[in-house]
Write a protein that holds these residues in place. Structure first.
Motif, PDB file in Angstrom:
ATOM      1  N   SER A  70      54.057 -12.972 -44.990  1.00 46.41           N
ATOM      2  CA  SER A  70      54.242 -11.556 -45.295  1.00 46.41           C
ATOM      3  C   SER A  70      55.671 -11.112 -45.015  1.00 46.41           C
ATOM      4  O   SER A  70      56.295 -10.404 -45.819  1.00 46.41           O
ATOM      5  N   ALA A  71      56.219 -11.553 -43.883  1.00 43.97           N
ATOM      6  CA  ALA A  71      57.586 -11.182 -43.530  1.00 43.97           C
ATOM      7  C   ALA A  71      58.589 -11.747 -44.534  1.00 43.97           C
ATOM      8  O   ALA A  71      59.545 -11.069 -44.939  1.00 43.97           O
ATOM      9  N   VAL A  72      58.376 -13.005 -44.943  1.00 42.06           N
ATOM     10  CA  VAL A  72      59.262 -13.627 -45.932  1.00 42.06           C
ATOM     11  C   VAL A  72      59.206 -12.861 -47.253  1.00 42.06           C
ATOM     12  O   VAL A  72      60.241 -12.576 -47.876  1.00 42.06           O
ATOM     13  N   LEU A  73      58.001 -12.512 -47.699  1.00 37.48           N
ATOM     14  CA  LEU A  73      57.858 -11.764 -48.945  1.00 37.48           C
ATOM     15  C   LEU A  73      58.618 -10.443 -48.909  1.00 37.48           C
ATOM     16  O   LEU A  73      59.176 -10.009 -49.914  1.00 37.48           O
ATOM     17  N   GLY A  91      56.865  -9.698 -60.659  1.00 36.84           N
ATOM     18  CA  GLY A  91      58.139  -9.165 -60.200  1.00 36.84           C
ATOM     19  C   GLY A  91      57.964  -8.363 -58.926  1.00 36.84           C
ATOM     20  O   GLY A  91      56.853  -8.027 -58.516  1.00 36.84           O
ATOM     21  N   SER A  92      59.082  -8.060 -58.294  1.00 37.87           N
ATOM     22  CA  SER A  92      59.043  -7.310 -57.040  1.00 37.87           C
ATOM     23  C   SER A  92      60.272  -6.432 -56.928  1.00 37.87           C
ATOM     24  O   SER A  92      61.323  -6.709 -57.512  1.00 37.87           O
ATOM     25  N   HIS A  93      60.130  -5.355 -56.149  1.00 34.63           N
ATOM     26  CA  HIS A  93      61.275  -4.525 -55.806  1.00 34.63           C
ATOM     27  C   HIS A  93      62.228  -5.313 -54.917  1.00 34.63           C
ATOM     28  O   HIS A  93      61.912  -6.410 -54.460  1.00 34.63           O
ATOM     29  N   GLU A  94      63.373  -4.733 -54.664  1.00 41.89           N
ATOM     30  CA  GLU A  94      64.329  -5.388 -53.774  1.00 41.89           C
ATOM     31  C   GLU A  94      63.731  -5.537 -52.377  1.00 41.89           C
ATOM     32  O   GLU A  94      62.766  -4.868 -52.021  1.00 41.89           O
ATOM     33  N   GLN A  95      64.329  -6.429 -51.586  1.00 38.81           N
ATOM     34  CA  GLN A  95      63.817  -6.702 -50.246  1.00 38.81           C
ATOM     35  C   GLN A  95      63.735  -5.424 -49.422  1.00 38.81           C
ATOM     36  O   GLN A  95      64.491  -4.481 -49.615  1.00 38.81           O
ATOM     37  N   ASP A  96      62.777  -5.393 -48.523  1.00 38.99           N
ATOM     38  CA  ASP A  96      62.513  -4.273 -47.619  1.00 38.99           C
ATOM     39  C   ASP A  96      61.958  -3.050 -48.347  1.00 38.99           C
ATOM     40  O   ASP A  96      61.849  -1.980 -47.758  1.00 38.99           O
ATOM     41  N   ALA A  97      61.607  -3.194 -49.640  1.00 34.33           N
ATOM     42  CA  ALA A  97      61.137  -2.029 -50.392  1.00 34.33           C
ATOM     43  C   ALA A  97      59.701  -2.185 -50.880  1.00 34.33           C
ATOM     44  O   ALA A  97      59.269  -1.432 -51.737  1.00 34.33           O
ATOM     45  N   LEU A  98      58.971  -3.163 -50.354  1.00 35.37           N
ATOM     46  CA  LEU A  98      57.596  -3.371 -50.800  1.00 35.37           C
ATOM     47  C   LEU A  98      56.662  -2.407 -50.086  1.00 35.37           C
ATOM     48  O   LEU A  98      56.529  -2.456 -48.869  1.00 35.37           O
ATOM     49  N   PRO A  99      55.998  -1.507 -50.837  1.00 37.36           N
ATOM     50  CA  PRO A  99      55.056  -0.597 -50.179  1.00 37.36           C
ATOM     51  C   PRO A  99      53.785  -1.313 -49.772  1.00 37.36           C
ATOM     52  O   PRO A  99      53.394  -2.324 -50.367  1.00 37.36           O
ATOM     53  N   VAL A 100      53.131  -0.808 -48.739  1.00 36.34           N
ATOM     54  CA  VAL A 100      51.849  -1.362 -48.318  1.00 36.34           C
ATOM     55  C   VAL A 100      50.864  -1.231 -49.474  1.00 36.34           C
ATOM     56  O   VAL A 100      50.779  -0.191 -50.118  1.00 36.34           O
ATOM     57  N   GLY A 101      50.107  -2.284 -49.751  1.00 33.24           N
ATOM     58  CA  GLY A 101      49.147  -2.243 -50.844  1.00 33.24           C
ATOM     59  C   GLY A 101      49.723  -2.635 -52.187  1.00 33.24           C
ATOM     60  O   GLY A 101      49.018  -2.592 -53.201  1.00 33.24           O
ATOM     61  N   SER A 102      51.002  -3.036 -52.236  1.00 34.52           N
ATOM     62  CA  SER A 102      51.601  -3.427 -53.507  1.00 34.52           C
ATOM     63  C   SER A 102      50.995  -4.741 -53.996  1.00 34.52           C
ATOM     64  O   SER A 102      50.499  -5.553 -53.210  1.00 34.52           O
ATOM     65  N   THR A 103      51.042  -4.939 -55.311  1.00 34.64           N
ATOM     66  CA  THR A 103      50.514  -6.164 -55.905  1.00 34.64           C
ATOM     67  C   THR A 103      51.217  -7.390 -55.333  1.00 34.64           C
ATOM     68  O   THR A 103      50.594  -8.435 -55.114  1.00 34.64           O
ATOM     69  N   LEU A 135      52.149  -7.965 -52.422  1.00 35.39           N
ATOM     70  CA  LEU A 135      51.599  -8.345 -51.127  1.00 35.39           C
ATOM     71  C   LEU A 135      50.112  -8.686 -51.198  1.00 35.39           C
ATOM     72  O   LEU A 135      49.636  -9.597 -50.528  1.00 35.39           O
ATOM     73  N   ARG A 136      49.371  -7.966 -52.045  1.00 35.91           N
ATOM     74  CA  ARG A 136      47.922  -8.167 -52.103  1.00 35.91           C
ATOM     75  C   ARG A 136      47.539  -9.437 -52.845  1.00 35.91           C
ATOM     76  O   ARG A 136      46.648 -10.172 -52.427  1.00 35.91           O
ATOM     77  N   LEU A 137      48.217  -9.717 -53.954  1.00 33.98           N
ATOM     78  CA  LEU A 137      47.831 -10.863 -54.768  1.00 33.98           C
ATOM     79  C   LEU A 137      48.010 -12.198 -54.042  1.00 33.98           C
ATOM     80  O   LEU A 137      47.104 -13.040 -54.070  1.00 33.98           O
ATOM     81  N   PRO A 138      49.149 -12.431 -53.371  1.00 34.82           N
ATOM     82  CA  PRO A 138      49.285 -13.714 -52.649  1.00 34.82           C
ATOM     83  C   PRO A 138      48.243 -13.903 -51.550  1.00 34.82           C
ATOM     84  O   PRO A 138      47.925 -15.035 -51.188  1.00 34.82           O
ATOM     85  N   ALA A 139      47.723 -12.800 -51.003  1.00 35.19           N
ATOM     86  CA  ALA A 139      46.741 -12.908 -49.927  1.00 35.19           C
ATOM     87  C   ALA A 139      45.373 -13.333 -50.426  1.00 35.19           C
ATOM     88  O   ALA A 139      44.597 -13.944 -49.689  1.00 35.19           O
ATOM     89  N   ALA A 186      44.641 -14.550 -54.047  1.00 38.02           N
ATOM     90  CA  ALA A 186      44.543 -15.494 -55.164  1.00 38.02           C
ATOM     91  C   ALA A 186      44.487 -16.929 -54.661  1.00 38.02           C
ATOM     92  O   ALA A 186      45.098 -17.280 -53.647  1.00 38.02           O
ATOM     93  N   ARG A 187      43.772 -17.787 -55.383  1.00 38.42           N
ATOM     94  CA  ARG A 187      43.658 -19.197 -55.002  1.00 38.42           C
ATOM     95  C   ARG A 187      44.665 -20.072 -55.746  1.00 38.42           C
ATOM     96  O   ARG A 187      44.621 -21.289 -55.647  1.00 38.42           O
ATOM     97  N   ARG A 188      45.547 -19.475 -56.471  1.00 37.45           N
ATOM     98  CA  ARG A 188      46.604 -20.189 -57.180  1.00 37.45           C
ATOM     99  C   ARG A 188      47.955 -19.825 -56.569  1.00 37.45           C
ATOM    100  O   ARG A 188      48.096 -18.761 -55.963  1.00 37.45           O
ATOM    101  N   PRO A 189      48.964 -20.674 -56.742  1.00 36.92           N
ATOM    102  CA  PRO A 189      50.302 -20.313 -56.263  1.00 36.92           C
ATOM    103  C   PRO A 189      50.790 -19.024 -56.924  1.00 36.92           C
ATOM    104  O   PRO A 189      50.631 -18.843 -58.134  1.00 36.92           O
ATOM    105  N   ILE A 190      51.351 -18.143 -56.127  1.00 36.87           N
ATOM    106  CA  ILE A 190      51.900 -16.888 -56.619  1.00 36.87           C
ATOM    107  C   ILE A 190      53.400 -16.899 -56.394  1.00 36.87           C
ATOM    108  O   ILE A 190      53.863 -17.076 -55.257  1.00 36.87           O
ATOM    109  N   VAL A 191      54.174 -16.729 -57.465  1.00 41.91           N
ATOM    110  CA  VAL A 191      55.630 -16.637 -57.342  1.00 41.91           C
ATOM    111  C   VAL A 191      56.015 -15.174 -57.506  1.00 41.91           C
ATOM    112  O   VAL A 191      55.724 -14.553 -58.526  1.00 41.91           O
ATOM    113  N   VAL A 192      56.648 -14.622 -56.480  1.00 42.62           N
ATOM    114  CA  VAL A 192      57.121 -13.239 -56.509  1.00 42.62           C
ATOM    115  C   VAL A 192      58.627 -13.282 -56.724  1.00 42.62           C
ATOM    116  O   VAL A 192      59.371 -13.759 -55.859  1.00 42.62           O
TER     117      VAL A 192
END
Length: 295
Positions: free
Chosen positions: A268-271, A108-120, A122-126, A128-134
């Motif tokens: 990153s921008a899309v996320l 899950g994720s917070h609403e758009q524009d509310a992702l803090p630096v270092g959040s899961t 943002l970090r996990l999609p960078a 992980a070798r599997r598709p990540i759905v946020v």
């Protein structure tokens, strides 16, 4: 394209993680895979202040949260086999530990524009070798929204197309492949002369877009697939397409990719900014291989 033996969902008891759980449970049902619900509990104080009884209490609280998540998952997807994993430590590390055997990971994720630096998210999609759905917001919010996928002629875009067509077929959604070509790296061989002739740029990039999408149309003839070539930067093109989308799919690194362990700038921008769920997909090539362009 999927590999892995289960769908993995991170759950922490928040509304955002419940939305992810609903998405992941449905995904497991559509893919005929078991679902694993993971919760990471963590002692909230410095290690020098560990209290045995207090730690046991925090762990039991984590067990209760996880059991509640399993109950919800069984309600969301009756008939899907649900298992649970309780791990100690940060959520990012716990999910990374389990990704290798997963077909995909849903968080899950917070609403758009509310992702803090270092959040899961943002970090996990960078990494992980599997598709990540946020997942952002409830799935019902998007009604019959499209699956939107970013295309730029790269191996990363091929991976995104593979996942996007599979999702569109599973969920019976229309698919739109979007190519924002108004950026130097979006032109074949970074040929800047194309930007002096918009008609030629449209022809060249349009042919590249159709060439990259064509094999997936053949493989998934049941999917209603459309293409959109826009004389706009890739992220802007995807932002606009995402307004009415159910899911946006991007490659981890396309033609503008940077370091191996960094999420691509467009991804990153899309996320961080689109209002719907986002899937970030690793390139189909093995780690260490160069990103060969196509088209």
């Amino acid at each position: 394209m999927s590999i892995g033996s289960y769908v993995l969902v991170g759950y922490d008891g928040t509304t955002e993680s419940e939305n992810a759980l609903r998405w992941g449970a449905r995904e497991a049902g559509l893919r005929h895979l078991p679902l694993t619900v993971c919760h990471a509990w963590r002692w909230p104080f410095p290690i020098s202040h560990i209290d045995i009884e207090g730690t046991a209490i925090v762990k039991r609280m984590g067990e209760h949260v996880l059991d509640h998540g399993v109950t919800l998952a069984e309600r969301f997807a009756p008939g899907v086999k649900v298992s649970k994993r309780l791990l100690d430590g940060p959520a990012y590390a716990a999910l990374m530990h389990l990704t290798e055997d997963a077909a995909l990971v849903v968080i899950g994720s917070h609403e758009q524009d509310a992702l803090p630096v270092g959040s899961t998210a943002l970090r996990l999609p960078a990494r992980a070798r599997r598709p990540i759905v946020v997942v952002r917001g409830a799935e019902s919010r998007y009604g019959d929204g499209e699956v939107v996928v970013g295309v730029d002629g790269s191996v990363g875009a091929d991976a995104a197309l593979a996942f996007a067509f599979e999702e569109a077929a599973l969920r019976d959604r229309r698919l739109r492949a979007v190519y924002g070509c108004w950026e130097p790296t979006a032109a074949p061989d970074c040929d800047l002369s194309l930007f002096d002739d918009e008609d030629k740029l449209r022809r060249v990039c349009g042919a590249r877009l159709e060439c990259q999408v064509a094999p997936w149309r053949v493989r998934y003839p049941q999917v209603d697939a459309w293409t959109s070539l826009l004389l706009k930067p890739p992220r802007q093109a995807l932002f606009e397409a995402a307004e009415n989308a159910a899911l946006v799919v991007v490659g981890n690194r396309g033609l503008g990719g940077l370091e191996q362990l960094c999420l691509g700038a467009t991804s990153s921008a899309v996320l961080q900014h689109v209002p719907c769920a986002v899937a970030v997909v690793q390139p189909l090539c093995e780690p260490g291989q160069s990103d060969q362009r196509t088209g």
